[in-house]
Design a protein around this motif. Structure first.
Motif, PDB file in Angstrom:
ATOM      1  N   GLU A  62       0.840  -1.205   0.000  1.00 37.03           N
ATOM      2  CA  GLU A  62       0.000   0.000   0.000  1.00 37.03           C
ATOM      3  C   GLU A  62       0.871   1.249   0.000  1.00 37.03           C
ATOM      4  N   GLN A  63       1.951   1.242   0.757  1.00 38.94           N
ATOM      5  CA  GLN A  63       2.852   2.395   0.761  1.00 38.94           C
ATOM      6  C   GLN A  63       3.541   2.558  -0.593  1.00 38.94           C
ATOM      7  N   GLN A  64       3.872   1.442  -1.227  1.00 36.67           N
ATOM      8  CA  GLN A  64       4.471   1.532  -2.556  1.00 36.67           C
ATOM      9  C   GLN A  64       3.493   2.153  -3.549  1.00 36.67           C
ATOM     10  N   ARG A  65       2.224   1.752  -3.466  1.00 36.06           N
ATOM     11  CA  ARG A  65       1.219   2.326  -4.376  1.00 36.06           C
ATOM     12  C   ARG A  65       1.094   3.831  -4.206  1.00 36.06           C
ATOM     13  N   LYS A  66       1.431   4.321  -3.027  1.00 35.47           N
ATOM     14  CA  LYS A  66       1.380   5.762  -2.766  1.00 35.47           C
ATOM     15  C   LYS A  66       2.634   6.487  -3.238  1.00 35.47           C
ATOM     16  N   GLY A  67       3.570   5.727  -3.820  1.00 38.24           N
ATOM     17  CA  GLY A  67       4.768   6.347  -4.385  1.00 38.24           C
ATOM     18  C   GLY A  67       6.014   6.227  -3.536  1.00 38.24           C
ATOM     19  N   THR A  68       5.923   5.519  -2.409  1.00 35.33           N
ATOM     20  CA  THR A  68       7.083   5.356  -1.528  1.00 35.33           C
ATOM     21  C   THR A  68       8.060   4.347  -2.125  1.00 35.33           C
ATOM     22  N   ALA A  69       9.347   4.664  -2.074  1.00 34.39           N
ATOM     23  CA  ALA A  69      10.389   3.717  -2.460  1.00 34.39           C
ATOM     24  C   ALA A  69      10.679   2.835  -1.250  1.00 34.39           C
ATOM     25  N   ILE A  70      10.756   1.517  -1.454  1.00 31.53           N
ATOM     26  CA  ILE A  70      10.861   0.589  -0.328  1.00 31.53           C
ATOM     27  C   ILE A  70      11.984  -0.418  -0.566  1.00 31.53           C
ATOM     28  N   ILE A  71      12.826  -0.583   0.460  1.00 29.90           N
ATOM     29  CA  ILE A  71      13.866  -1.609   0.448  1.00 29.90           C
ATOM     30  C   ILE A  71      13.620  -2.526   1.631  1.00 29.90           C
ATOM     31  N   THR A  72      13.470  -3.822   1.352  1.00 27.79           N
ATOM     32  CA  THR A  72      13.136  -4.791   2.387  1.00 27.79           C
ATOM     33  C   THR A  72      14.177  -5.899   2.435  1.00 27.79           C
ATOM     34  N   ALA A  73      14.842  -6.045   3.573  1.00 25.04           N
ATOM     35  CA  ALA A  73      15.730  -7.190   3.784  1.00 25.04           C
ATOM     36  C   ALA A  73      14.914  -8.318   4.391  1.00 25.04           C
ATOM     37  N   THR A  74      15.035  -9.507   3.820  1.00 13.58           N
ATOM     38  CA  THR A  74      14.223 -10.625   4.299  1.00 13.58           C
ATOM     39  C   THR A  74      14.922 -11.955   4.054  1.00 13.58           C
ATOM     40  N   HIS A  75      14.549 -12.965   4.854  1.00 13.15           N
ATOM     41  CA  HIS A  75      14.992 -14.335   4.620  1.00 13.15           C
ATOM     42  C   HIS A  75      13.874 -15.164   4.007  1.00 13.15           C
ATOM     43  N   ASP A  76      12.678 -14.619   3.953  1.00 12.30           N
ATOM     44  CA  ASP A  76      11.498 -15.378   3.524  1.00 12.30           C
ATOM     45  C   ASP A  76      11.380 -15.340   1.996  1.00 12.30           C
ATOM     46  N   VAL A  77      11.974 -16.330   1.340  1.00 12.11           N
ATOM     47  CA  VAL A  77      12.005 -16.329  -0.126  1.00 12.11           C
ATOM     48  C   VAL A  77      10.607 -16.426  -0.732  1.00 12.11           C
ATOM     49  N   ASN A  78       9.686 -17.056  -0.017  1.00 14.69           N
ATOM     50  CA  ASN A  78       8.341 -17.216  -0.567  1.00 14.69           C
ATOM     51  C   ASN A  78       7.545 -15.913  -0.560  1.00 14.69           C
TER      52      ASN A  78
ATOM     53  N   ILE B 116       8.887 -21.938  -3.090  1.00 19.63           N
ATOM     54  CA  ILE B 116       8.407 -23.312  -3.222  1.00 19.63           C
ATOM     55  C   ILE B 116       7.696 -23.566  -4.550  1.00 19.63           C
ATOM     56  N   LEU B 117       6.885 -22.605  -5.012  1.00 24.10           N
ATOM     57  CA  LEU B 117       6.192 -22.790  -6.294  1.00 24.10           C
ATOM     58  C   LEU B 117       7.183 -22.779  -7.453  1.00 24.10           C
ATOM     59  N   ALA B 118       8.121 -21.844  -7.401  1.00 20.50           N
ATOM     60  CA  ALA B 118       9.116 -21.767  -8.471  1.00 20.50           C
ATOM     61  C   ALA B 118       9.962 -23.036  -8.510  1.00 20.50           C
ATOM     62  N   ASP B 119      10.315 -23.558  -7.332  1.00 14.30           N
ATOM     63  CA  ASP B 119      11.119 -24.768  -7.259  1.00 14.30           C
ATOM     64  C   ASP B 119      10.374 -25.955  -7.867  1.00 14.30           C
ATOM     65  N   LEU B 120       9.081 -26.052  -7.570  1.00 14.39           N
ATOM     66  CA  LEU B 120       8.263 -27.137  -8.114  1.00 14.39           C
ATOM     67  C   LEU B 120       8.220 -27.091  -9.634  1.00 14.39           C
ATOM     68  N   PHE B 121       7.910 -25.930 -10.184  1.00 13.69           N
ATOM     69  CA  PHE B 121       7.769 -25.829 -11.640  1.00 13.69           C
ATOM     70  C   PHE B 121       9.120 -25.872 -12.347  1.00 13.69           C
ATOM     71  N   LYS B 122      10.185 -25.458 -11.674  1.00 16.96           N
ATOM     72  CA  LYS B 122      11.522 -25.598 -12.243  1.00 16.96           C
ATOM     73  C   LYS B 122      11.868 -27.085 -12.383  1.00 16.96           C
ATOM     74  N   THR B 123      11.496 -27.872 -11.370  1.00 13.29           N
ATOM     75  CA  THR B 123      11.727 -29.317 -11.436  1.00 13.29           C
ATOM     76  C   THR B 123      10.927 -29.936 -12.578  1.00 13.29           C
ATOM     77  N   LEU B 124       9.670 -29.495 -12.730  1.00  8.81           N
ATOM     78  CA  LEU B 124       8.852 -29.996 -13.843  1.00  8.81           C
ATOM     79  C   LEU B 124       9.470 -29.631 -15.187  1.00  8.81           C
ATOM     80  N   GLN B 125      10.044 -28.425 -15.276  1.00 12.01           N
ATOM     81  CA  GLN B 125      10.738 -28.026 -16.506  1.00 12.01           C
ATOM     82  C   GLN B 125      11.924 -28.952 -16.780  1.00 12.01           C
ATOM     83  N   GLU B 126      12.721 -29.197 -15.740  1.00 14.85           N
ATOM     84  CA  GLU B 126      13.926 -30.020 -15.888  1.00 14.85           C
ATOM     85  C   GLU B 126      13.590 -31.450 -16.287  1.00 14.85           C
ATOM     86  N   GLU B 127      12.377 -31.899 -15.928  1.00 16.76           N
ATOM     87  CA  GLU B 127      11.943 -33.245 -16.293  1.00 16.76           C
ATOM     88  C   GLU B 127      11.082 -33.244 -17.551  1.00 16.76           C
TER      89      GLU B 127
END
Length: 279
Positions: A185-201, A242-253
């Motif tokens: 919501e803050q981004q939609r208002k034009g705010t620039a945002i930098i987020t450090a995170t470990h949560d890849v999902n 997790i979703l990207a990993d699943l479909f990447k595996t399907l691609q590889e197979e």
């Protein structure tokens, strides 16, 4: 399309701690107003160190510019009015007897009138869904509420740049999604945002661009360009979403040949397409 102004510019930033530990090595990137960038990397990669440079809490070698003004002794007060930082531990930002006093602290120190301060406090608490708890002692709030309260103390200053250190850590699933909604919501208002995170999902929900950091920049680009690179993620001991990993595996197979989905709606569309082709 009109060019956006740069909100953050970092050029050849390096930093070494007093014990000799090299935390950052020639880091350069930029972020335009209204953009959201996720900062991802292993423990000890320098993510928090980098964030602390963006409002002058740390000063290393190289240049950091906020809205075209370089951070210096002379500009430091102005920079801190432009860059709102939310720390990983909300208790680092909550210290007043009442929640509304915590949220009022920043605006009051900006020299605003009492009427303006009151209006900002009301708006910030409403934005994070804590209006009914304004008179509460902050440390008696739940952890998720304290996370939102810390966010409100920064929102009340209405900074054009938000810097967030692990904003969803230790939150339950519902609270995580509430925090993601607040950030977007803050981004939609034009705010620039930098987020450090470990949560890849959550990265695809939080940001449009990603910067992979391991003291220096390993890769930078669009979420879809970077996070479906298993080699890059493995090198940093990071998992793919997790979703990207699943479909990447399907691609590889050779079971799937479409674009890699990162969101639930994208995955549902991809599955429907696979089923239609099979039929």
């Amino acid at each position: 399309m009109m060019n956006r102004e740069m909100a953050v510019e970092v050029e050849d930033l390096s930093y070494t701690y007093s014990d000799g530990t090299r935390a950052l090595d020639k880091v350069s990137f930029s972020l335009a107003e209204g953009q959201s960038l996720a900062l991802l990397g292993p423990n000890g990669a320098g993510k928090s160190t980098l964030l602390l440079h963006l409002n002058g809490l740390l000063r290393g070698q190289g240049k950091v510019k906020i809205r075209d003004r370089e951070i210096s002794d002379e500009s430091l007060r102005w920079v801190r009015s432009q860059v709102g930082m939310v720390f990983q531990d909300p208790d680092d930002q909550l210290f007043m007897p009442r929640l509304d006093e915590d949220v009022a602290f920043g605006p009051a120190n900006m020299g605003l009138t009492q009427e303006e301060v009151d209006e900002r406090v009301k708006w910030a608490l409403q934005s994070v869904g804590l209006s009914d708890l304004s008179a509460k002692v902050p440390h008696r709030l739940s952890f998720g509420q304290r996370k939102r309260a810390a966010f409100a103390t920064v929102l009340s200053m209405r900074p054009p740049v938000l810097v967030l250190d692990e904003p969803t850590s230790n939150l339950d699933p519902r609270s995580r999604m509430e925090m993601v909604s607040l950030i977007r919501e803050q981004q939609r208002k034009g705010t620039a945002i930098i987020t450090a995170t470990h949560d890849v999902n959550l990265v695809p929900l939080l940001a449009d661009r990603i910067l992979l950091l391991n003291k220096s920049i390993v890769a930078e680009g669009d979420i879809h360009q970077i996070m479906n690179r298993r080699d890059l993620m493995d090198d940093l001991s990071l998992e793919m979403p997790i979703l990207a990993d699943l479909f990447k595996t399907l691609q590889e197979e050779s079971l799937y040949s479409g674009a890699i989905p990162f969101r639930k709606d994208e995955a549902i569309g991809a599955i429907r397409e696979m089923l239609q082709k099979k039929a």
